[in-house]
Design a protein around this motif. Structure first.
Motif, PDB file in Angstrom:
ATOM      1  N   LEU A   1       0.989  -1.169   0.080  1.00 37.38           N
ATOM      2  CA  LEU A   1      -0.052  -0.016   0.024  1.00 37.38           C
ATOM      3  C   LEU A   1       0.947   1.139   0.017  1.00 37.38           C
ATOM      4  O   LEU A   1       2.069   1.289   0.541  1.00 37.38           O
ATOM      5  CB  LEU A   1      -0.731   0.056   1.360  1.00 37.38           C
ATOM      6  CG  LEU A   1      -1.893  -1.116   1.563  1.00 37.38           C
ATOM      7  CD1 LEU A   1      -2.585  -0.691   2.835  1.00 37.38           C
ATOM      8  CD2 LEU A   1      -2.746  -1.283   0.592  1.00 37.38           C
TER       9      LEU A   1
ATOM     10  N   ILE B   1      -8.100  -3.445  -5.784  1.00 42.41           N
ATOM     11  CA  ILE B   1      -7.603  -4.774  -5.055  1.00 42.41           C
ATOM     12  C   ILE B   1      -7.773  -5.751  -6.271  1.00 42.41           C
ATOM     13  O   ILE B   1      -7.022  -6.470  -6.349  1.00 42.41           O
ATOM     14  CB  ILE B   1      -8.515  -4.912  -3.927  1.00 42.41           C
ATOM     15  CG1 ILE B   1      -7.834  -4.097  -2.669  1.00 42.41           C
ATOM     16  CG2 ILE B   1      -8.278  -6.518  -3.510  1.00 42.41           C
ATOM     17  CD1 ILE B   1      -8.580  -4.333  -1.381  1.00 42.41           C
TER      18      ILE B   1
ATOM     19  N   PHE C   1      -1.781   0.496  -4.829  1.00 43.36           N
ATOM     20  CA  PHE C   1      -1.890  -0.942  -4.181  1.00 43.36           C
ATOM     21  C   PHE C   1      -1.507  -2.047  -5.106  1.00 43.36           C
ATOM     22  O   PHE C   1      -1.642  -1.764  -6.400  1.00 43.36           O
ATOM     23  CB  PHE C   1      -3.586  -1.221  -4.049  1.00 43.36           C
ATOM     24  CG  PHE C   1      -3.851  -2.617  -3.635  1.00 43.36           C
ATOM     25  CD1 PHE C   1      -3.479  -3.083  -2.190  1.00 43.36           C
ATOM     26  CD2 PHE C   1      -3.941  -3.601  -4.461  1.00 43.36           C
ATOM     27  CE1 PHE C   1      -3.552  -4.410  -2.104  1.00 43.36           C
ATOM     28  CE2 PHE C   1      -4.424  -4.982  -4.216  1.00 43.36           C
ATOM     29  CZ  PHE C   1      -4.118  -5.416  -2.935  1.00 43.36           C
TER      30      PHE C   1
ATOM     31  N   SER D   1      -4.786  -8.185   8.692  1.00 45.19           N
ATOM     32  CA  SER D   1      -3.432  -7.909   7.989  1.00 45.19           C
ATOM     33  C   SER D   1      -2.700  -7.495   9.130  1.00 45.19           C
ATOM     34  O   SER D   1      -2.806  -6.780  10.232  1.00 45.19           O
ATOM     35  CB  SER D   1      -3.756  -7.102   6.827  1.00 45.19           C
ATOM     36  OG  SER D   1      -4.523  -7.343   6.020  1.00 45.19           O
TER      37      SER D   1
ATOM     38  N   LEU E   1      -8.200  -5.645   3.524  1.00 42.70           N
ATOM     39  CA  LEU E   1      -7.478  -4.807   2.426  1.00 42.70           C
ATOM     40  C   LEU E   1      -8.212  -3.552   2.359  1.00 42.70           C
ATOM     41  O   LEU E   1      -7.808  -2.684   2.206  1.00 42.70           O
ATOM     42  CB  LEU E   1      -7.078  -5.412   1.534  1.00 42.70           C
ATOM     43  CG  LEU E   1      -5.952  -6.524   1.455  1.00 42.70           C
ATOM     44  CD1 LEU E   1      -5.879  -7.319   0.075  1.00 42.70           C
ATOM     45  CD2 LEU E   1      -4.785  -5.806   1.889  1.00 42.70           C
TER      46      LEU E   1
ATOM     47  N   VAL F   1      -1.485 -10.036   4.389  1.00 46.46           N
ATOM     48  CA  VAL F   1      -2.861 -10.277   4.348  1.00 46.46           C
ATOM     49  C   VAL F   1      -3.095 -11.691   4.847  1.00 46.46           C
ATOM     50  O   VAL F   1      -2.467 -12.765   4.109  1.00 46.46           O
ATOM     51  CB  VAL F   1      -3.410 -10.133   3.156  1.00 46.46           C
ATOM     52  CG1 VAL F   1      -5.008 -10.163   3.312  1.00 46.46           C
ATOM     53  CG2 VAL F   1      -3.010  -8.742   2.463  1.00 46.46           C
TER      54      VAL F   1
END
Length: 177
Positions: free
Chosen positions: A64, A107, A78, A164, A130, A157
């Protein structure tokens, strides 16, 4: 165990990370090895020490990040993380602030999303965590203009419902004018 040095950003490349330390003797030897590796990697680096943290549970590695552009503001990133971010450049971008739908798009937009869906007997990753992390990152950079850049890499994750863990993070601050 991780080297602490503002000049050594890629700790693994410098031999500045040791995992699985179980005894005091291993910690002492690991400390000496990390310091020697760091000095060899960059003799001019300021070494602030060695950080010792609890080993995080295994997880899929993602990244991130955010960087601030003068005209557009914070740009979020991401993607597939760890060492693979530089190899595959599998990332998605979005301008902050983002919505939950934007987080989902980012994502699901990476090729590595298949890894997060569970494969070869691995569990499905906690994708909801996430989404929340991306939304929180968006809010943080919007509300803190002094953050010039931030990289969370790797973010581990875990399995669905397990959240996470931030394994490493770098933040560059800049005075707000």
């Amino acid at each position: 165990m991780k080297i602490v040095s503002p000049q050594i950003l890629h700790k693994s490349d410098a031999g500045g990370v040791i995992v699985g330390v179980k005894t005091a003797e291993e910690a002492k030897a690991g400390f000496d090895k990390i310091i020697a590796n760091a000095a060899k990697y960059d003799p001019n680096a300021r070494i602030d020490g060695v950080l010792i943290v609890k080993m995080a549970p295994a997880g899929e590695e993602v990244i991130l990040g955010a960087t601030r552009y003068p005209v557009f503001g914070p740009l979020l990133m991401f993607g597939t993380g760890g060492i693979f971010v530089e190899v595959f450049k599998d990332v998605e971008f979005g301008l902050a602030p983002i919505t939950r739908g934007d987080a989902r798009r980012m994502i699901r937009g990476i090729k590595g999303f298949k890894m997060l869906q569970g494969y070869r007997g691995k569990p499905v990753a906690d994708i909801e965590s996430l989404e929340i992390m991306l939304l929180n990152l968006s809010a943080m950079v919007i509300n803190h203009p002094e953050i010039k850049e931030i990289d969370v890499n790797p973010l581990l994750v875990h399995a669905e419902g397990k959240g996470s863990t931030v394994a490493d993070c770098r933040i560059i601050l800049e005075a707000v004018k």
